[in-house]
Design a protein around this motif. Structure first.
Motif, PDB file in Angstrom:
ATOM      1  N   ILE A   1       0.819  -1.208   0.000  1.00  0.00           N
ATOM      2  CA  ILE A   1       0.000   0.000   0.000  1.00  0.00           C
ATOM      3  C   ILE A   1       0.855   1.263   0.000  1.00  0.00           C
ATOM      4  O   ILE A   1       2.057   1.225   0.242  1.00  0.00           O
ATOM      5  CB  ILE A   1      -0.970   0.015   1.196  1.00  0.00           C
ATOM      6  CG1 ILE A   1      -0.206  -0.053   2.520  1.00  0.00           C
ATOM      7  CG2 ILE A   1      -1.962  -1.120   1.080  1.00  0.00           C
ATOM      8  CD1 ILE A   1      -1.108   0.060   3.747  1.00  0.00           C
ATOM      9  N   GLY A   2       0.206   2.377  -0.261  1.00  0.00           N
ATOM     10  CA  GLY A   2       0.895   3.660  -0.320  1.00  0.00           C
ATOM     11  C   GLY A   2       1.787   3.745  -1.541  1.00  0.00           C
ATOM     12  O   GLY A   2       1.449   3.240  -2.613  1.00  0.00           O
ATOM     13  N   THR A   3       2.936   4.367  -1.382  1.00  0.00           N
ATOM     14  CA  THR A   3       3.867   4.529  -2.507  1.00  0.00           C
ATOM     15  C   THR A   3       4.871   3.383  -2.584  1.00  0.00           C
ATOM     16  O   THR A   3       5.772   3.404  -3.417  1.00  0.00           O
ATOM     17  CB  THR A   3       4.639   5.852  -2.374  1.00  0.00           C
ATOM     18  OG1 THR A   3       5.353   5.858  -1.132  1.00  0.00           O
ATOM     19  CG2 THR A   3       3.680   7.041  -2.412  1.00  0.00           C
ATOM     20  N   ASP A   4       4.721   2.392  -1.725  1.00  0.00           N
ATOM     21  CA  ASP A   4       5.661   1.272  -1.680  1.00  0.00           C
ATOM     22  C   ASP A   4       5.562   0.444  -2.964  1.00  0.00           C
ATOM     23  O   ASP A   4       4.510  -0.102  -3.285  1.00  0.00           O
ATOM     24  CB  ASP A   4       5.369   0.383  -0.470  1.00  0.00           C
ATOM     25  CG  ASP A   4       6.550  -0.489  -0.084  1.00  0.00           C
ATOM     26  OD1 ASP A   4       7.313  -0.870  -0.993  1.00  0.00           O
ATOM     27  OD2 ASP A   4       6.708  -0.779   1.105  1.00  0.00           O
ATOM     28  N   ALA A   5       6.663   0.382  -3.702  1.00  0.00           N
ATOM     29  CA  ALA A   5       6.684  -0.348  -4.975  1.00  0.00           C
ATOM     30  C   ALA A   5       7.456  -1.659  -4.872  1.00  0.00           C
ATOM     31  O   ALA A   5       7.740  -2.293  -5.879  1.00  0.00           O
ATOM     32  CB  ALA A   5       7.310   0.518  -6.066  1.00  0.00           C
ATOM     33  N   HIS A   6       7.786  -2.094  -3.666  1.00  0.00           N
ATOM     34  CA  HIS A   6       8.581  -3.301  -3.469  1.00  0.00           C
ATOM     35  C   HIS A   6       7.655  -4.505  -3.246  1.00  0.00           C
ATOM     36  O   HIS A   6       7.078  -4.654  -2.174  1.00  0.00           O
ATOM     37  CB  HIS A   6       9.502  -3.134  -2.264  1.00  0.00           C
ATOM     38  CG  HIS A   6      10.470  -2.008  -2.411  1.00  0.00           C
ATOM     39  ND1 HIS A   6      10.102  -0.697  -2.236  1.00  0.00           N
ATOM     40  CD2 HIS A   6      11.790  -1.999  -2.718  1.00  0.00           C
ATOM     41  CE1 HIS A   6      11.164   0.079  -2.415  1.00  0.00           C
ATOM     42  NE2 HIS A   6      12.196  -0.686  -2.712  1.00  0.00           N
TER      43      HIS A   6
ATOM     44  N   LYS B   1      -8.148 -18.870  -2.191  1.00  0.00           N
ATOM     45  CA  LYS B   1      -8.239 -18.014  -3.363  1.00  0.00           C
ATOM     46  C   LYS B   1      -7.397 -16.774  -3.089  1.00  0.00           C
ATOM     47  O   LYS B   1      -7.666 -16.022  -2.135  1.00  0.00           O
ATOM     48  CB  LYS B   1      -9.686 -17.600  -3.645  1.00  0.00           C
ATOM     49  CG  LYS B   1      -9.811 -16.623  -4.812  1.00  0.00           C
ATOM     50  CD  LYS B   1     -11.238 -16.123  -4.984  1.00  0.00           C
ATOM     51  CE  LYS B   1     -11.310 -15.073  -6.093  1.00  0.00           C
ATOM     52  NZ  LYS B   1     -12.687 -14.515  -6.255  1.00  0.00           N
ATOM     53  N   VAL B   2      -6.378 -16.552  -3.898  1.00  0.00           N
ATOM     54  CA  VAL B   2      -5.434 -15.464  -3.662  1.00  0.00           C
ATOM     55  C   VAL B   2      -5.615 -14.370  -4.706  1.00  0.00           C
ATOM     56  O   VAL B   2      -5.610 -14.640  -5.915  1.00  0.00           O
ATOM     57  CB  VAL B   2      -3.988 -15.990  -3.693  1.00  0.00           C
ATOM     58  CG1 VAL B   2      -2.994 -14.828  -3.589  1.00  0.00           C
ATOM     59  CG2 VAL B   2      -3.759 -16.983  -2.564  1.00  0.00           C
ATOM     60  N   VAL B   3      -5.767 -13.143  -4.247  1.00  0.00           N
ATOM     61  CA  VAL B   3      -5.862 -11.973  -5.120  1.00  0.00           C
ATOM     62  C   VAL B   3      -4.697 -11.051  -4.772  1.00  0.00           C
ATOM     63  O   VAL B   3      -4.688 -10.422  -3.715  1.00  0.00           O
ATOM     64  CB  VAL B   3      -7.200 -11.236  -4.938  1.00  0.00           C
ATOM     65  CG1 VAL B   3      -7.271 -10.030  -5.867  1.00  0.00           C
ATOM     66  CG2 VAL B   3      -8.374 -12.172  -5.176  1.00  0.00           C
ATOM     67  N   ASN B   4      -3.708 -11.001  -5.651  1.00  0.00           N
ATOM     68  CA  ASN B   4      -2.521 -10.177  -5.418  1.00  0.00           C
ATOM     69  C   ASN B   4      -2.656  -8.878  -6.203  1.00  0.00           C
ATOM     70  O   ASN B   4      -2.578  -8.867  -7.432  1.00  0.00           O
ATOM     71  CB  ASN B   4      -1.263 -10.944  -5.847  1.00  0.00           C
ATOM     72  CG  ASN B   4       0.022 -10.226  -5.458  1.00  0.00           C
ATOM     73  OD1 ASN B   4       0.000  -9.058  -5.072  1.00  0.00           O
ATOM     74  ND2 ASN B   4       1.141 -10.926  -5.567  1.00  0.00           N
ATOM     75  N   LEU B   5      -2.835  -7.782  -5.504  1.00  0.00           N
ATOM     76  CA  LEU B   5      -3.054  -6.487  -6.158  1.00  0.00           C
ATOM     77  C   LEU B   5      -1.750  -5.786  -6.537  1.00  0.00           C
ATOM     78  O   LEU B   5      -1.782  -4.760  -7.211  1.00  0.00           O
ATOM     79  CB  LEU B   5      -3.875  -5.575  -5.249  1.00  0.00           C
ATOM     80  CG  LEU B   5      -5.257  -6.094  -4.826  1.00  0.00           C
ATOM     81  CD1 LEU B   5      -5.966  -5.056  -3.965  1.00  0.00           C
ATOM     82  CD2 LEU B   5      -6.091  -6.457  -6.038  1.00  0.00           C
ATOM     83  N   GLY B   6      -0.622  -6.321  -6.087  1.00  0.00           N
ATOM     84  CA  GLY B   6       0.660  -5.738  -6.464  1.00  0.00           C
ATOM     85  C   GLY B   6       1.028  -4.519  -5.641  1.00  0.00           C
ATOM     86  O   GLY B   6       0.668  -4.412  -4.469  1.00  0.00           O
ATOM     87  N   ALA B   7       1.726  -3.573  -6.292  1.00  0.00           N
ATOM     88  CA  ALA B   7       2.326  -2.459  -5.573  1.00  0.00           C
ATOM     89  C   ALA B   7       1.558  -1.158  -5.738  1.00  0.00           C
ATOM     90  O   ALA B   7       0.733  -1.017  -6.631  1.00  0.00           O
ATOM     91  CB  ALA B   7       3.765  -2.259  -6.066  1.00  0.00           C
ATOM     92  N   GLN B   8       1.851  -0.216  -4.826  1.00  0.00           N
ATOM     93  CA  GLN B   8       1.322   1.136  -4.848  1.00  0.00           C
ATOM     94  C   GLN B   8      -0.212   1.154  -4.921  1.00  0.00           C
ATOM     95  O   GLN B   8      -0.819   1.875  -5.709  1.00  0.00           O
ATOM     96  CB  GLN B   8       1.935   1.920  -6.007  1.00  0.00           C
ATOM     97  CG  GLN B   8       3.444   2.084  -5.863  1.00  0.00           C
ATOM     98  CD  GLN B   8       4.078   2.897  -6.957  1.00  0.00           C
ATOM     99  OE1 GLN B   8       3.731   2.750  -8.131  1.00  0.00           O
ATOM    100  NE2 GLN B   8       5.011   3.768  -6.606  1.00  0.00           N
ATOM    101  N   VAL B   9      -0.809   0.362  -4.066  1.00  0.00           N
ATOM    102  CA  VAL B   9      -2.262   0.286  -3.971  1.00  0.00           C
ATOM    103  C   VAL B   9      -2.718   1.247  -2.869  1.00  0.00           C
ATOM    104  O   VAL B   9      -2.184   1.222  -1.757  1.00  0.00           O
ATOM    105  CB  VAL B   9      -2.719  -1.150  -3.641  1.00  0.00           C
ATOM    106  CG1 VAL B   9      -4.229  -1.223  -3.483  1.00  0.00           C
ATOM    107  CG2 VAL B   9      -2.235  -2.116  -4.715  1.00  0.00           C
ATOM    108  N   SER B  10      -3.678   2.079  -3.160  1.00  0.00           N
ATOM    109  CA  SER B  10      -4.177   3.001  -2.146  1.00  0.00           C
ATOM    110  C   SER B  10      -5.050   2.235  -1.156  1.00  0.00           C
ATOM    111  O   SER B  10      -5.603   1.173  -1.471  1.00  0.00           O
ATOM    112  CB  SER B  10      -4.980   4.132  -2.784  1.00  0.00           C
ATOM    113  OG  SER B  10      -6.217   3.649  -3.289  1.00  0.00           O
ATOM    114  N   VAL B  11      -5.191   2.790   0.030  1.00  0.00           N
ATOM    115  CA  VAL B  11      -6.024   2.144   1.044  1.00  0.00           C
ATOM    116  C   VAL B  11      -7.476   2.022   0.581  1.00  0.00           C
ATOM    117  O   VAL B  11      -8.094   0.957   0.731  1.00  0.00           O
ATOM    118  CB  VAL B  11      -5.918   2.901   2.385  1.00  0.00           C
ATOM    119  CG1 VAL B  11      -6.980   2.409   3.363  1.00  0.00           C
ATOM    120  CG2 VAL B  11      -4.533   2.709   2.981  1.00  0.00           C
TER     121      VAL B  11
END
Length: 253
Positions: free
Chosen positions: A116-121, A147-157
């Protein structure tokens, strides 16, 4: 001090048992020079290292220097008063996790993960969720009953909450690597507050956060159900989710 008390106190080990030798690394905002090395030695002395020897100094650009200092400290540690978060659940195999989820939920357990936030790691969240996993263990995508849903990086709250609602998530996993100015703590508190506003207590998904700079004892302060630190494996996370499902009141799907 009695013999029993003396035996439980420990002194750091370097070259010989009980010599108190430790190695410390840090960066000073100074160009590399003899003066910078002297400043590093001075800092080590003020931190209680005596003697202190600068064994490595490397420029980090034109204005910073990285140091490694080796020296003796005179402090003792008492393991009997150390506070840690012990694992309070059994480690399960993927087969056991699948069986427990199937028996308890009678449906797949839904896990939504993100940075979440600006975290791109994404290395941390991918290590737990992706099928290739981490440390020889397959990630949660490997588990048949998850069931896994991976939204990846820089996701807002708000995006994370919205997707958790849409997926009817049982658990939300958040990884935070960026820690400048305690960004990981601020983001986690914002996330936990948003989920408490969006869900009634009985329907709120489990909130799990992880990252190398988290203190596992801060779960209550951060408003989450569990904090995992460095070295956590997919099996530990899956076993925790099953443990919480097994001890929670049954909720109709």
């Amino acid at each position: 001090m009695s013999d029993t008390e003396d035996k439980r106190l420990l002194r750091p080990y370097g070259d010989t048992t009980g010599d108190g030798m430790v190695q410390l690394s840090f960066t000073l905002p100074m160009p590399h020079s003899k003066v910078a090395e002297g400043a590093a030695e001075q800092l080590a002395h003020k931190m209680g290292m005596d003697p202190a020897l600068v064994v490595h100094a490397k420029p980090m650009g034109p204005d910073f220097t990285f140091f490694v200092v080796y020296g003796r400290v005179h402090h003792l540690v008492d393991p009997s008063i150390v506070e840690v978060v012990e694992r309070d659940y059994e480690l399960l195999t993927p087969k056991e996790v699948n069986a427990a989820v199937k028996e308890r939920l009678r449906r797949r357990l839904v896990v939504v993960g993100a940075c979440i936030g600006t975290d791109a790691h994404t290395v941390g969240i991918d290590a737990i969720l992706n099928i290739k996993g981490f440390a020889g263990e397959k990630g949660l995508e490997y588990y048949r009953e998850l069931k896994v849903v991976n939204l990846g990086a820089q996701v807002s709250v708000p995006q994370l909450v919205e997707r958790a609602v849409a997926e009817k998530a049982d658990a939300v996993l958040v990884s935070q690597v960026v820690t400048q100015r305690d960004a990981h703590l601020l983001n986690t508190r914002e996330m936990s507050a948003a989920f408490r506003e969006a869900f009634p207590p009985a329907r709120r998904p489990l909130l799990v956060v992880g990252g190398p700079r988290f203190d596992e004892k801060m779960a209550g302060e951060l408003g989450v159900d569990r904090v995992f630190s460095r070295g956590t494996t997919p099996g530990e996370v899956a076993s925790f989710l099953v443990h919480r499902i097994a001890t929670a009141p049954a909720v109709a799907s």
